[in-house]
Design a protein around this motif. Structure first.
Motif, PDB file in Angstrom:
ATOM      1  N   LYS A 196       0.847  -1.202   0.000  1.00  0.00           N
ATOM      2  CA  LYS A 196       0.000   0.000   0.000  1.00  0.00           C
ATOM      3  C   LYS A 196       0.885   1.255   0.000  1.00  0.00           C
ATOM      4  O   LYS A 196       0.642   2.215  -0.740  1.00  0.00           O
ATOM      5  N   PHE A 197       1.919   1.244   0.809  1.00  0.00           N
ATOM      6  CA  PHE A 197       2.847   2.375   0.889  1.00  0.00           C
ATOM      7  C   PHE A 197       3.518   2.598  -0.473  1.00  0.00           C
ATOM      8  O   PHE A 197       3.568   3.727  -0.976  1.00  0.00           O
ATOM      9  N   SER A 198       4.010   1.528  -1.094  1.00  0.00           N
ATOM     10  CA  SER A 198       4.692   1.638  -2.388  1.00  0.00           C
ATOM     11  C   SER A 198       3.738   2.135  -3.462  1.00  0.00           C
ATOM     12  O   SER A 198       4.113   2.957  -4.310  1.00  0.00           O
ATOM     13  N   SER A 199       2.505   1.651  -3.448  1.00  0.00           N
ATOM     14  CA  SER A 199       1.510   2.077  -4.427  1.00  0.00           C
ATOM     15  C   SER A 199       1.229   3.569  -4.296  1.00  0.00           C
ATOM     16  O   SER A 199       1.166   4.299  -5.291  1.00  0.00           O
ATOM     17  N   LEU A 200       1.067   4.034  -3.070  1.00  0.00           N
ATOM     18  CA  LEU A 200       0.833   5.467  -2.848  1.00  0.00           C
ATOM     19  C   LEU A 200       2.061   6.294  -3.238  1.00  0.00           C
ATOM     20  O   LEU A 200       1.940   7.379  -3.817  1.00  0.00           O
ATOM     21  N   LYS A 201       3.241   5.775  -2.939  1.00  0.00           N
ATOM     22  CA  LYS A 201       4.483   6.468  -3.280  1.00  0.00           C
ATOM     23  C   LYS A 201       4.594   6.626  -4.801  1.00  0.00           C
ATOM     24  O   LYS A 201       4.972   7.691  -5.299  1.00  0.00           O
ATOM     25  N   ASN A 202       4.206   5.556  -5.537  1.00  0.00           N
ATOM     26  CA  ASN A 202       4.256   5.614  -7.000  1.00  0.00           C
ATOM     27  C   ASN A 202       3.228   6.599  -7.560  1.00  0.00           C
ATOM     28  O   ASN A 202       3.502   7.294  -8.531  1.00  0.00           O
ATOM     29  N   SER A 203       2.039   6.637  -6.968  1.00  0.00           N
ATOM     30  CA  SER A 203       0.997   7.518  -7.510  1.00  0.00           C
ATOM     31  C   SER A 203       1.151   8.968  -7.045  1.00  0.00           C
ATOM     32  O   SER A 203       0.801   9.890  -7.777  1.00  0.00           O
ATOM     33  N   LEU A 204       1.649   9.202  -5.846  1.00  0.00           N
ATOM     34  CA  LEU A 204       1.763  10.568  -5.314  1.00  0.00           C
ATOM     35  C   LEU A 204       3.163  11.158  -5.480  1.00  0.00           C
ATOM     36  O   LEU A 204       3.352  12.369  -5.304  1.00  0.00           O
ATOM     37  N   GLY A 205       4.109  10.322  -5.747  1.00  0.00           N
ATOM     38  CA  GLY A 205       5.486  10.802  -5.852  1.00  0.00           C
ATOM     39  C   GLY A 205       6.143  10.818  -4.485  1.00  0.00           C
ATOM     40  O   GLY A 205       5.557  10.418  -3.470  1.00  0.00           O
ATOM     41  N   ASN A 206       7.327  11.312  -4.432  1.00  0.00           N
ATOM     42  CA  ASN A 206       8.074  11.327  -3.183  1.00  0.00           C
ATOM     43  C   ASN A 206       7.719  12.595  -2.415  1.00  0.00           C
ATOM     44  O   ASN A 206       8.356  13.626  -2.553  1.00  0.00           O
ATOM     45  N   ILE A 207       6.673  12.503  -1.609  1.00  0.00           N
ATOM     46  CA  ILE A 207       6.202  13.665  -0.835  1.00  0.00           C
ATOM     47  C   ILE A 207       6.715  13.612   0.601  1.00  0.00           C
ATOM     48  O   ILE A 207       6.247  14.364   1.447  1.00  0.00           O
ATOM     49  N   GLY A 208       7.581  12.702   0.869  1.00  0.00           N
ATOM     50  CA  GLY A 208       8.135  12.566   2.213  1.00  0.00           C
ATOM     51  C   GLY A 208       7.596  11.322   2.883  1.00  0.00           C
ATOM     52  O   GLY A 208       6.414  10.993   2.772  1.00  0.00           O
ATOM     53  N   GLU A 209       8.514  10.647   3.571  1.00  0.00           N
ATOM     54  CA  GLU A 209       8.157   9.375   4.187  1.00  0.00           C
ATOM     55  C   GLU A 209       7.070   9.535   5.243  1.00  0.00           C
ATOM     56  O   GLU A 209       6.111   8.755   5.291  1.00  0.00           O
ATOM     57  N   ASN A 210       7.167  10.543   6.069  1.00  0.00           N
ATOM     58  CA  ASN A 210       6.180  10.734   7.142  1.00  0.00           C
ATOM     59  C   ASN A 210       4.780  10.975   6.572  1.00  0.00           C
ATOM     60  O   ASN A 210       3.803  10.408   7.056  1.00  0.00           O
ATOM     61  N   LYS A 211       4.700  11.821   5.557  1.00  0.00           N
ATOM     62  CA  LYS A 211       3.403  12.120   4.956  1.00  0.00           C
ATOM     63  C   LYS A 211       2.842  10.872   4.273  1.00  0.00           C
ATOM     64  O   LYS A 211       1.642  10.581   4.380  1.00  0.00           O
ATOM     65  N   LEU A 212       3.708  10.115   3.576  1.00  0.00           N
ATOM     66  CA  LEU A 212       3.257   8.868   2.930  1.00  0.00           C
ATOM     67  C   LEU A 212       2.799   7.846   3.971  1.00  0.00           C
ATOM     68  O   LEU A 212       1.804   7.152   3.764  1.00  0.00           O
ATOM     69  N   LEU A 213       3.528   7.767   5.089  1.00  0.00           N
ATOM     70  CA  LEU A 213       3.102   6.858   6.167  1.00  0.00           C
ATOM     71  C   LEU A 213       1.748   7.279   6.727  1.00  0.00           C
ATOM     72  O   LEU A 213       0.895   6.432   7.007  1.00  0.00           O
ATOM     73  N   LEU A 214       1.554   8.580   6.889  1.00  0.00           N
ATOM     74  CA  LEU A 214       0.266   9.081   7.387  1.00  0.00           C
ATOM     75  C   LEU A 214      -0.847   8.745   6.410  1.00  0.00           C
ATOM     76  O   LEU A 214      -1.911   8.246   6.810  1.00  0.00           O
ATOM     77  N   ILE A 215      -0.627   9.011   5.108  1.00  0.00           N
ATOM     78  CA  ILE A 215      -1.657   8.716   4.098  1.00  0.00           C
ATOM     79  C   ILE A 215      -1.918   7.209   4.024  1.00  0.00           C
ATOM     80  O   ILE A 215      -3.072   6.771   3.936  1.00  0.00           O
ATOM     81  N   THR A 216      -0.850   6.414   4.112  1.00  0.00           N
ATOM     82  CA  THR A 216      -1.014   4.953   4.112  1.00  0.00           C
ATOM     83  C   THR A 216      -1.832   4.508   5.319  1.00  0.00           C
ATOM     84  O   THR A 216      -2.747   3.676   5.203  1.00  0.00           O
TER      85      THR A 216
END
Length: 148
Positions: A35-55
């Motif tokens: 899920k994290f990788s999928s969001l990272k691919n679709s949203l780009g590198n917006i920061g690990e903390n923000k991606l973890l929060l969205i995940t």
């Protein structure tokens, strides 16, 4: 307690869990990582903390949607159980009514059979009486005839 090495976002973490839960922890970690990788691919590198929060929010959203569906299904099951009980009650009431009707019809049949037998006996008695009266009448009116 068991220890499991988990790889997440290119980093390895050592996590502890209860004995026997290692495979489950690996499965959960893999799901979260996907899920994290999928969001990272679709949203780009917006920061690990923000991606973890969205995940986390996405995962919690799925959890709550699943929980709502489960609650809805529980209510539907309760409704089905209630309808089943009502149907079961109707079936038993119908069965009881039909058994009473069968008993009543059986009693009526027995009474009719008894009445038919009585009528048959009365008819035979009437025939016998009429036959005797006719024989007596013939003998009285014609003393030369011998009827048997």
């Amino acid at each position: 307690m068991a220890n499991v090495n988990i790889k997440f976002n290119g980093k390895e973490y050592l996590l502890s869990c209860e004995d026997g839960q290692e495979e489950h922890l690996e499965e959960l970690s893999s799901h979260l990582s996907q899920k994290f990788s999928s969001l990272k691919n679709s949203l780009g590198n917006i920061g690990e903390n923000k991606l973890l929060l969205i995940t986390s929010i996405t995962t919690m959203d799925e959890y709550f949607e699943t929980k709502k569906k489960l609650e809805k299904q529980k209510i539907e099951i309760q409704n089905l159980i209630s309808k089943f009980k009502e149907l079961k009650s109707l079936v038993y009431n119908y069965k009881d009514e039909k058994e009473k009707e069968i008993l009543k019809l059986s009693d009526n049949q027995t009474k009719l059979e008894f009445e038919i037998q009585n009528q048959k006996n009365n008819y035979e008695d009437l025939i016998d009486t009429a036959t005797k009266e006719i024989e007596n009448f013939i003998q009285k009116n014609n003393p030369d005839t011998n009827i048997q």
